[in-house]
Write an enzyme that holds these catalytic residues in place. Structure first.
Site, short mmCIF file in Angstrom:
data_model
loop_
_atom_site.label_atom_id
_atom_site.label_comp_id
_atom_site.label_asym_id
_atom_site.label_seq_id
_atom_site.Cartn_x
_atom_site.Cartn_y
_atom_site.Cartn_z
N TYR A 122 0.97 -1.30 0.11
CA TYR A 122 0.04 0.12 0.01
C TYR A 122 1.01 1.26 0.01
O TYR A 122 0.56 2.17 -0.78
CB TYR A 122 -1.01 0.00 1.34
N ASN A 145 -12.50 -0.19 -6.01
CA ASN A 145 -12.19 -0.84 -7.28
C ASN A 145 -13.55 -1.46 -7.87
O ASN A 145 -13.68 -2.45 -7.33
CB ASN A 145 -11.16 -1.78 -7.18
N CYS A 153 -6.37 -5.36 -7.52
CA CYS A 153 -6.36 -4.89 -6.33
C CYS A 153 -5.90 -6.07 -5.12
O CYS A 153 -5.37 -5.79 -4.23
CB CYS A 153 -7.59 -4.30 -5.67
N HIS A 154 -6.06 -7.35 -5.69
CA HIS A 154 -5.62 -8.47 -4.72
C HIS A 154 -4.13 -8.53 -4.79
O HIS A 154 -3.51 -8.97 -3.89
CB HIS A 154 -6.24 -9.73 -5.28
N GLU A 182 -1.53 -17.10 -8.97
CA GLU A 182 -0.64 -16.29 -9.79
C GLU A 182 0.81 -16.76 -9.63
O GLU A 182 1.56 -16.46 -10.44
CB GLU A 182 -0.72 -14.70 -9.68
#
Length: 184
Positions: A122, A145, A153-154, A182
């Site tokens: 952040y 979002n 945003c994850h 991912e």
């Protein structure tokens, strides 16, 4: 004024069955308005034998090219995630993504600069947006979002390396699932 602009659009919604449960994608001819992860089931278990899939559960007879592009992107994200970087994103048509407001700027930087498999804190995202003291405001931007997954945003985590909240804390298990997805 925002409501009036949005109400001028004829929105359609496509429902997808994904490894995260039902995902609803809403949009108009101009672009995608929202993506909602309904959290109606537990995230799918991963298996090296069975590829993950994302299938259309419901679609109106006519949908815009932008909604179809979004569905194709989401299907690739779950089944062949490494290919998403080469796929075109749909246009976005939501007030939170227009103009130069801080939320819009942060979301655009996240989309542009934090690639598949990467994470950013952040604090670092606040620095990238030109306001190093705005880490909490970055968290607020993540909560606003309208198109999670597309604007990732994850991928935003705390400086300590902890994943941090997702979907106002109700979807923390989904954030973990996405980050693991991912990395594989």
């Amino acid at each position: 004024m925002k409501k009036q602009k949005e109400s001028q659009c004829t929105q359609k919604t496509i429902s997808l069955l994904s490894p995260l449960g039902t995902i609803q994608v809403s949009g108009c001819e101009n672009g995608v308005h929202t993506i909602q992860i309904l959290m109606d089931v537990a995230p799918a278990e991963r298996s090296s034998e069975a590829p993950l899939s994302c299938v259309v559960n419901y679609s109106p007879a006519e949908t815009s090219p932008e909604l179809r592009r979004c569905v194709e992107w989401l299907q690739a994200y779950f089944s062949e995630p490494q290919t998403t970087g080469s796929l075109p994103l749909p246009a976005f048509h939501h007030p939170a993504l227009q103009g130069d407001a801080f939320t819009s700027r942060v979301l655009q930087i996240l989309l542009r600069d934090v690639k598949f498999g990467e994470t950013v804190s952040y604090k670092r995202l606040a620095e990238m947006a030109g306001n190093p003291r705005a880490a909490r405001a970055v968290g607020g931007a993540m909560r606003k979002n309208p198109v999670p997954l597309l604007i990732p945003c994850h991928r935003v985590i705390s400086s300590s390396g902890q994943s941090g909240p997702y979907m106002s804390g109700k979807g923390d298990h989904l954030k973990q699932w996405l980050l693991t997805h991912e990395r594989q």
